[in-house]
Write an enzyme that holds these catalytic residues in place. Structure first.
Site, PDB file in Angstrom:
ATOM      1  N   ARG A  46      50.228  33.339  39.637  1.00 52.66           N
ATOM      2  CA  ARG A  46      48.914  33.991  39.412  1.00 52.66           C
ATOM      3  C   ARG A  46      49.082  35.176  38.482  1.00 52.66           C
ATOM      4  NH1 ARG A  46      48.683  32.733  44.958  1.00 52.66           N
ATOM      5  NH2 ARG A  46      49.169  34.865  45.618  1.00 52.66           N
ATOM      6  N   LYS A 136      32.726  45.659  40.707  1.00 53.38           N
ATOM      7  CA  LYS A 136      31.778  44.540  40.786  1.00 53.38           C
ATOM      8  C   LYS A 136      31.518  44.159  42.233  1.00 53.38           C
ATOM      9  CE  LYS A 136      32.269  39.916  40.864  1.00 53.38           C
ATOM     10  NZ  LYS A 136      32.707  38.572  40.461  1.00 53.38           N
ATOM     11  N   GLU A 177      25.549  42.596  40.670  1.00 56.79           N
ATOM     12  CA  GLU A 177      25.497  41.152  40.389  1.00 56.79           C
ATOM     13  C   GLU A 177      24.737  40.386  41.477  1.00 56.79           C
ATOM     14  OE1 GLU A 177      29.296  39.165  40.037  1.00 56.79           O
ATOM     15  OE2 GLU A 177      28.366  37.268  39.535  1.00 56.79           O
ATOM     16  N   LYS A 219      24.445  42.287  36.172  1.00 58.50           N
ATOM     17  CA  LYS A 219      25.089  40.993  35.887  1.00 58.50           C
ATOM     18  C   LYS A 219      24.286  39.896  36.569  1.00 58.50           C
ATOM     19  CE  LYS A 219      29.482  38.531  36.406  1.00 58.50           C
ATOM     20  NZ  LYS A 219      30.932  38.651  36.281  1.00 58.50           N
TER      21      LYS A 219
END
Ligand code: 13P
Length: 355
Positions: A46, A136, A177, A219
């Protein structure tokens, strides 16, 4: 009053011709994506994948910021430099996903509310110390003929606003968002109706919590027909409905709107962004991208977990980033895809994002 600092970070994130890379998939979600290509998901693989994206030569021309996941912001590159430091040194603003996922909403089994407020102030402080300058939080809204419920919309709007307020207190720009999902057979008109209701509730909650709109980014989803809708909308219809809805519901004080891709094919997400930016109606905010799948899919496939493909993965990422950079100023054209390594299969779409 927003701090000037928050405003200037928000404006940096939507600088002309640039957008955001969302690379904040949780470990289970990224593992699912790796699995589909037969790539083993380990802490190391990753990290290699994220490092490939973050160090892509030339991408800084089009990428203003990167949203990371908790594991990533704590990782060091192969030469021992923290990944957040690599971004900062390249002129890319480090960001961090801070919600802890969409969980079943009590009393409404088919809906979710996003969690993560407990202890958030301390986590934000820690992320800021690690170099993050924006954050976020994703709320997820399911659409049917009868959903979303009013309870789902208000619970998610409230959580988004509490998150945004805490972020601003800790000098991080909150990306707000609220995602109205493409899953289902709903029409574009139904998506527009639900998106309007959700945005209205979100901005009301942001107002109630005293969030300074000059220091956030929105967003949203695009206004688009559900994946199983029998009457898909054209690029022009999506652009017009999306801009109309945002003009009605997103105040002019917001510096930027950065769309999620939501499972759209990479090329279509670029074409939609471009079409929105080409519309004549005035746009009081910058309109750009904060794509996950639509930026990463071609790069992940080109890399395929192999060291010898790292350069090919970066090239595929660069292509997608540059085409979306062009779309963010309305200068994308389909012919520009010809030189792209990003593949040309509109049916090849990933549906893996479930965090
Ligand atoms: P997608 O562009 O893949 O929808 O991801 C963006 C994102 O950050 C969703 O939270």
């Amino acid at each position: 009053m927003t701090s000037l600092n928050l405003e200037s970070v928000a404006l940096t994130l939507v600088a002309e011709g640039k957008g955001i890379l969302a690379a904040d998939e949780t470990t289970p979600t990224l593992t699912k994506r790796f699995d589909t290509l037969g790539i083993q998901s380990t802490e190391r693989s990753r990290r290699t994948y994220r490092e490939m994206l973050f160090t892509c030569p030339g991408a800084v021309e089009f990428i203003s910021g990167v949203i990371m996941y908790d594991e990533t912001i704590r990782q060091r590159s192969s030469d021992g430099t923290p990944l957040a430091e690599i971004l900062t040194a390249r002129g890319i603003v480090p960001g961090i996903k801070v919600d802890t996922g969409a969980k079943p909403l009590a009393g409404s089994p088919n809906e979710t509310v996003t969690e993560g407020l407990d202890g958030l102030r301390d986590r934000l402080r820690e992320y800021h110390a690690m170099g993050a300058r924006f954050a976020k939080w994703r709320a997820v809204i399911h659409v049917t003929d009868t959903l979303p419920s009013a309870a789902c919309v208000s619970a998610n709007a409230h959580a988004l606003a509490r998150y945004a307020s805490l972020c601003q207190e800790q000098e991080l720009v909150p990306i707000v968002e609220p995602e109205v999902l493409m899953d289902g057979s709903h029409t574009i008109e139904r998506c527009e109706e639900v998106t309007g209701v959700v945005l209205h509730a979100v901005f009301h909650a942001l107002f109630e919590q005293g969030v300074a709109l000059e220091g956030i980014l929105l967003k949203p989803n695009m206004v688009i027909a559900g994946k199983e809708c029998t009457r898909p909308a054209s690029v022009e219809e999506v652009a017009a409905a999306t801009l109309g809805c945002l003009r009605r519901h997103a105040p002019a004080a917001v510096p930027g709107i950065v769309f999620l891709s939501g499972g759209q094919h990479a090329r279509l997400a670029t074409a939609h962004l471009n079409a929105i930016n080409r519309l004549a109606s005035s746009k009081p905010w910058k309109v750009s991208f904060s794509y996950g799948r639509a930026l990463q899919d071609p790069a992940l496939e080109a890399w395929n977990g192999r060291d010898e493909n790292l350069a090919a993965g970066q090239q595929a990422f660069y292509q997608r980033a540059s085409l979306n950079g062009a779309a963010s100023v309305g200068k994308y054209a389909d012919e520009m895809e010809a030189a792209s390594l990003s593949g040309d299969d509109p049916l090849h779409r990933r549906d893996w994002r479930d965090d």
